[in-house]
Design an enzyme around this catalytic site. Structure first.
Site, PDB file in Angstrom:
ATOM      1  N   LEU A 575       3.275  10.492  -8.924  1.00 33.54           N
ATOM      2  CA  LEU A 575       4.714  10.546  -8.673  1.00 33.54           C
ATOM      3  C   LEU A 575       5.273   9.188  -8.321  1.00 33.54           C
ATOM      4  O   LEU A 575       6.441   8.905  -8.558  1.00 33.54           O
ATOM      5  CB  LEU A 575       5.014  11.503  -7.523  1.00 33.54           C
ATOM      6  CG  LEU A 575       4.778  12.987  -7.776  1.00 33.54           C
ATOM      7  CD1 LEU A 575       4.972  13.760  -6.495  1.00 33.54           C
ATOM      8  CD2 LEU A 575       5.716  13.490  -8.839  1.00 33.54           C
ATOM      9  N   GLU A 577       4.155   4.990  -6.507  1.00 32.81           N
ATOM     10  CA  GLU A 577       3.141   4.175  -5.859  1.00 32.81           C
ATOM     11  C   GLU A 577       3.773   2.979  -5.198  1.00 32.81           C
ATOM     12  O   GLU A 577       4.890   2.582  -5.523  1.00 32.81           O
ATOM     13  CB  GLU A 577       2.076   3.723  -6.844  1.00 32.81           C
ATOM     14  CG  GLU A 577       2.479   2.541  -7.685  1.00 32.81           C
ATOM     15  CD  GLU A 577       1.386   2.139  -8.646  1.00 32.81           C
ATOM     16  OE1 GLU A 577       0.226   2.055  -8.210  1.00 32.81           O
ATOM     17  OE2 GLU A 577       1.708   1.907  -9.819  1.00 32.81           O
ATOM     18  N   GLY A 578       3.061   2.438  -4.265  1.00 28.80           N
ATOM     19  CA  GLY A 578       3.519   1.239  -3.606  1.00 28.80           C
ATOM     20  C   GLY A 578       2.312   0.365  -3.366  1.00 28.80           C
ATOM     21  O   GLY A 578       1.221   0.630  -3.872  1.00 28.80           O
ATOM     22  N   PHE A 580       0.446  -0.129  -0.807  1.00 31.15           N
ATOM     23  CA  PHE A 580      -0.682   0.344  -0.016  1.00 31.15           C
ATOM     24  C   PHE A 580      -1.072   1.773  -0.307  1.00 31.15           C
ATOM     25  O   PHE A 580      -1.876   2.349   0.391  1.00 31.15           O
ATOM     26  CB  PHE A 580      -0.377   0.203   1.474  1.00 31.15           C
ATOM     27  CG  PHE A 580      -0.383  -1.212   1.937  1.00 31.15           C
ATOM     28  CD1 PHE A 580      -1.551  -1.778   2.434  1.00 31.15           C
ATOM     29  CD2 PHE A 580       0.749  -1.985   1.848  1.00 31.15           C
ATOM     30  CE1 PHE A 580      -1.562  -3.094   2.840  1.00 31.15           C
ATOM     31  CE2 PHE A 580       0.734  -3.301   2.252  1.00 31.15           C
ATOM     32  CZ  PHE A 580      -0.428  -3.870   2.747  1.00 31.15           C
ATOM     33  N   VAL A 583       1.435   8.243  -4.441  1.00 34.15           N
ATOM     34  CA  VAL A 583       1.773   9.640  -4.257  1.00 34.15           C
ATOM     35  C   VAL A 583       1.404  10.367  -5.534  1.00 34.15           C
ATOM     36  O   VAL A 583       1.859  10.000  -6.617  1.00 34.15           O
ATOM     37  CB  VAL A 583       3.277   9.832  -3.981  1.00 34.15           C
ATOM     38  CG1 VAL A 583       3.543  11.285  -3.639  1.00 34.15           C
ATOM     39  CG2 VAL A 583       3.736   8.939  -2.852  1.00 34.15           C
ATOM     40  N   ASP A 718      18.318   8.444   3.467  1.00 36.25           N
ATOM     41  CA  ASP A 718      18.294   8.355   2.009  1.00 36.25           C
ATOM     42  C   ASP A 718      18.509   9.732   1.398  1.00 36.25           C
ATOM     43  O   ASP A 718      17.780  10.139   0.500  1.00 36.25           O
ATOM     44  CB  ASP A 718      16.978   7.728   1.540  1.00 36.25           C
ATOM     45  CG  ASP A 718      17.041   7.306   0.072  1.00 36.25           C
ATOM     46  OD1 ASP A 718      18.160   7.240  -0.478  1.00 36.25           O
ATOM     47  OD2 ASP A 718      15.987   7.063  -0.525  1.00 36.25           O
TER      48      ASP A 718
END
Ligand SMILES: *[C@@H]1O[C@H](CO)[C@@H](O)[C@H](O)[C@H]1NC(C)=O
Ligand SMILES: *[C@@H]1O[C@H](CO)[C@@H](O)[C@H](O)[C@H]1NC(C)=O
Ligand SMILES: *[C@@H]1O[C@H](CO)[C@@H](O)[C@H](O)[C@H]1NC(C)=O
Ligand SMILES: *[C@@H]1O[C@H](CO)[C@@H](O)[C@H](O)[C@H]1NC(C)=O
Length: 862
Positions: A575, A577-578, A580, A583, A718
């Site tokens: 779904l 990512e970043g 670290f 998802v 948000d």
């Protein structure tokens, strides 16, 4: 009746009104190739390319055969070396790679022969030839027409070169070029992705020349790689280079080229039949769903989207007798370039011939893409390590899309514009308002509400005012909740703005002396860069900003939540990512036995449920781990039917993960985009519909979830349709995945250390003062409600640029009735629009609470 048909027209108009360029930049394109994402190593160093697919004109010895020409590999004698010394007059040596299918290649890497210090051969310059069918070879040229590429300067460093324009090919040859006699050896890699369009060539009439205000605008296809005689045959070019033209066709993404560079265009004067015919040939017979044509629509210069298109299909040898035809609704209002999507109705074909009819004197296209079968482009990045050469200079790393030069230029311009605007706003604020109403303002806005945190940290964190003052240490904990939004269509970067409002922070220090932090931290983030990114790393942002007092309650050691066996999960899709973490969307079996009694699941018949699994990479630093634990504690406290629940965790081994619910219909934005209001359009297009009462039911649930959050003094920060998930029977749960997802964030662009925010959903005080409260959540709710009632067919304020949105924020602040509100959606009853407007009240205290909103929505249930 009349009103209704007007609505339908308007609605249709909106469908063909995408913010194509913006979306395009944000990576929000799965159905067409995105050159800035399509940059994965194709398998020389990773060995996905087999030895037998690597060949060469010759080899010096067995140990320098073609198969040793793999980048970053030291096998054999350390590289491919051709047999003879390459003489300037004899430059036909090549190393050839067969990719087995068509690929879109955006980048190449080369390296010489080092062989642990024994070798010292490399190619200082080289050329590239490519072929789609193995027989016709084309020399690659850059956009300025130059063939020769600068190569290596020593035997060990990897040099990466962007291919501008990119190549679409199955076979690629590297041909060393030198101007004096010397030995050359090479190791290479190709970067890109599979070319799912399958287009092998298009044949089209030559692009023409326009005289505009005595300026010549060249609308030829300048990178076409086929034969150019009376028409273009057998080649691909600008229509498939992945680069969409700007709204103004005279301008171009590429510097130092002529006006009109981005477009191929024709005038009706030369086409007595009234149409331009383009024929497309494909690699095989495909099942076509859509064609997307990126068209200019600068009607003031007599350029318009085509009026009609008729497409014929050839499957075996014969052209089918039934064409598909489609007429987009003409748009004389919005001059932006846009993608027009033409449904090809699942025709099977290996060639398609389309006739595009003029609707004005000129027709200009910059991209044509085809979607067939179910193939989709990956929009996510290749994992960091795959074949990323170790010795690259920072600007060259292929897996960091940040380095895409065009994106860089564009973003550079955008940031520059924002800075200018910021400066203007500051001046205006200073001159017109500040001096006069300093007193008033400071009382009205900055008293008890104004948290002292007007430096950059403040926007990271939000808490209720009264808690702020009682907990001086909360800034510390809050800074770990810094959230770095990737820059994208929905998020914008105003932090400079906040920092550039010294007047405001000055006042706040004076009036709000309860906030000692602001003076020391003004403009200087007190955290290390590494800390900033970590929450973004895990999930793209923490879940909810939490007041310090609440954090204290959570400070116990135990995590009050069930440990889950990892093996229960089956990976379905990524779904987001970043840096670290990631998802993942997973299926889980037999979840019920782990669950609370009070929790009922969206369980399907076969007993599997969808869950989102947020994982922390094993190599994440300590801060990231701490944040992750905090997020788990916060999440575990939230129990409401309209809030996504934390189901469990895996803490016993790395990677740490937390499991939250996911809903079968995905997020509300995508859900509504797939649907239409009930009415003629839906009937005609056979699209699925959602009734007004169901829309309102969903909005009511969002209000209910927010009511719960606000009762805990949680500020979401948000809220938007992209953060609401849809389950069975229009049930809604509020989540917070938005900014980690490529679809909405353009994950590939990240300004380190600077927040990027969803300005179109943010209240004026959040943007200008960095203040996030329940009242600013209420503002965002108003926007979310508006999105819902417009079926998310366009972005809020889509007619305003980001700078104009910020400018509009200034108007809200000045309150001289010049601010622009979102218009009343066509299906929105008056009382509901009144509710929306009240959410955008200038004075935060006059905005309704979520209790009131919830009540009003219930009372007005149709
Ligand atoms: C997308 O990614 C998957 C897994 O990484 C890979 O197998 C697939 O070939 C990729 N597709 C394209 C079009 O690159
Ligand atoms: C397109 O037009 C430009 C400007 O006249 C010219 O320099 C260039 O060679 C043309 N390209 C092709 C492929 O005809
Ligand atoms: C083409 O694809 C659609 C949707 O996947 C499918 O329903 C249809 O049967 C396919 N057509 C053929 C001829 O395979
Ligand atoms: C080209 O289009 C313009 C505007 O629609 C029209 O006035 C003109 O007659 C057209 N020319 C030809 C040759 O069809």
């Amino acid at each position: 009746m009349k009103a209704r048909s007007r609505f339908e027209m308007n609605h249709l108009w909106k469908i063909f009104f995408p913010l194509s360029l913006l979306l395009y930049l944000s990576g929000n394109v799965k159905s067409q190739v995105n050159p800035s994402v399509c940059r994965s190593p194709l398998g020389m160093s990773g060995r996905q390319i087999l030895d037998e697919d690597i060949s060469a004109s010759s080899q010096w010895s067995e140990s320098t055969a073609a198969k040793y020409g793999r980048l970053d590999s030291e096998e054999g004698d350390g590289a491919w070396c051709p047999e003879s010394t390459i003489e300037p007059e004899n430059m036909n040596e090549f190393l050839q790679i067969d990719l087995r299918s068509l690929h879109f290649i955006t980048l190449v890497g080369t390296q010489g022969r080092h062989a642990g210090g024994i070798g010292n051969e490399f190619a200082q310059t080289y050329k590239i030839k490519y072929s789609r069918d193995g027989s016709r070879w084309i020399s690659w040229r850059n956009r300025q027409g130059k063939e020769v590429i600068e190569g290596n300067r020593n035997a060990y460093d990897i040099v990466l070169k962007d291919l501008e324009p990119p190549i679409i090919a199955r076979f690629v040859r590297f041909m060393p070029v030198i101007d004096h006699s010397m030995n050359v050896c090479m190791r290479v890699e190709l970067y890109g992705c599979e070319w799912l369009d399958g287009l092998v060539s298009y044949n089209a009439p030559l692009g023409q020349e326009m005289i505009l205000h005595d300026q010549e605008v060249y609308l030829n296809d300048s990178v076409y790689d086929g034969a150019i005689l009376y028409s273009m045959t057998e080649g691909l070019g600008q229509l498939t280079d992945g680069m969409c033209g700007l709204d103004d066709f005279v301008l171009s993404h590429v510097y130092n080229v002529w006006p009109g560079y981005d477009y191929v265009g024709w005038t009706n004067e030369s086409f007595p039949n009234g149409y331009v015919e383009i024929m497309f040939e494909f690699d095989r017979t495909r099942n076509f769903t859509t064609m997307k044509v990126h068209c200019n629509n600068m009607f003031s210069q007599r350029v318009k989207v085509f009026q009609k298109v008729v497409c014929y299909f050839r499957s075996d040898l014969d052209w089918e007798s039934t064409p598909v035809s489609f007429s987009p609704v003409m748009d004389d209002v919005n001059p932006s370039a846009r993608f027009v999507t033409v449904s090809l109705q699942n025709h099977m074909a290996s060639a398609i011939k389309c006739q595009y009819y003029f609707s004005d004197m000129w027709m200009m296209f910059s991209e044509i893409t085809f979607q067939s079968d179910t193939a989709m482009y990956n929009t996510t990045l290749a994992p960091r390590k795959t074949g990323a050469p170790p010795n690259t200079q920072p600007g060259d790393n292929p897996v960091h899309k940040v380095d895409d030069s065009n994106t860089r230029i564009l973003i550079g311009c955008l940031v520059a514009i924002i800075f200018i605007l910021v400066a203007i706003i500051v001046i205006i604020l200073w001159r017109q308002v500040w001096q006069k109403v300093l007193e008033k303002v400071s009382r009205r806005m900055l008293d008890d509400e104004l948290t002292a945190s007007l430096s950059i940290q403040s926007e990271a964190f939000s808490c209720n005012n009264n808690l702020t003052s009682s907990a001086p240490s909360e800034q510390e904990s809050s800074s770990t909740y810094e959230r770095i939004f990737p820059l994208g269509a929905d998020y914008q970067e105003p932090s400079r703005l906040v920092r550039k409002l010294p007047d405001v922070s000055q006042v706040s220090e004076d009036t709000a002396s309860k906030s000692p932090q602001s003076s020391t931290q003004e403009g200087v983030p007190h955290y290390a860069e590494a800390d900033i990114v970590n929450l973004q790393g895990v999930t793209g942002g923490n879940t909810y900003a939490v007041p310090a007092v609440t954090m204290d309650l959570l400070s116990g050691k135990d995590i009050p939540i069930e440990e889950f066996p990892r093996k229960l999960f089956t990976f379905k899709e990524k779904l987001g990512e970043g840096q670290f973490g990631e998802v993942h969307l997973c299926e889980a079996e037999d979840m019920e036995e782990f669950m609370d009694k009070d929790f009922s699941f969206d369980v399907s018949e076969n007993q599997t449920v969808l869950v989102a699994v947020k994982m922390l990479r094993a190599d994440a630093n300590k801060n990231a781990r701490n944040d992750f634990l905090k997020e788990i504690k916060i999440m575990s406290r939230l129990k409401d039917p309209n809030i996504i629940r934390l189901l469990g965790v895996c803490m016993s081994s790395d990677p740490l993960c937390m499991i939250t619910e996911y809903m079968e219909n995905g997020d509300l934005n995508q859900f509504l985009s797939r649907h239409e209001p009930e009415g003629m359009i839906a009937l005609l297009s056979n699209a699925p519909t959602v009734s007004y009462s169901n829309l309102q039911h969903m909005a009511t649930q969002i209000a209910s979830g927010m009511k719960y959050l606000s009762s805990l003094n949680f500020v979401h920060r948000d809220l938007a349709t992209r953060n609401c998930l849809v389950g069975k029977n229009y049930t809604i749960k509020i989540a917070d995945f938005g900014m980690s997802r490529n679809l909405y964030s353009g994950d590939y662009y990240r300004i380190q250390g600077r927040a990027v925010l969803p300005i179109r959903w943010m209240s004026w005080e959040s943007i200008l003062l960095g203040k996030f409260t329940t009242a600013s959540d209420v503002w965002a709710f108003g926007v979310t409600l508006w999105e819902t009632l417009t079926f998310c067919k366009e972005q809020p304020y889509s007619q305003l640029s980001d700078e104009q949105v910020i400018e509009n924020t200034g108007e809200f602040f000045r309150d001289q009735r010049r601010q622009i509100y979102l218009p009343q959606p066509h299906m929105c009853p008056d009382p509901i629009y009144k509710l929306m407007l009240s959410c955008w009240h200038r004075n935060a205290k006059e905005r309704p609470s979520f209790q009131e909103i919830h009540r009003i929505l219930l009372e007005n249930t149709p």
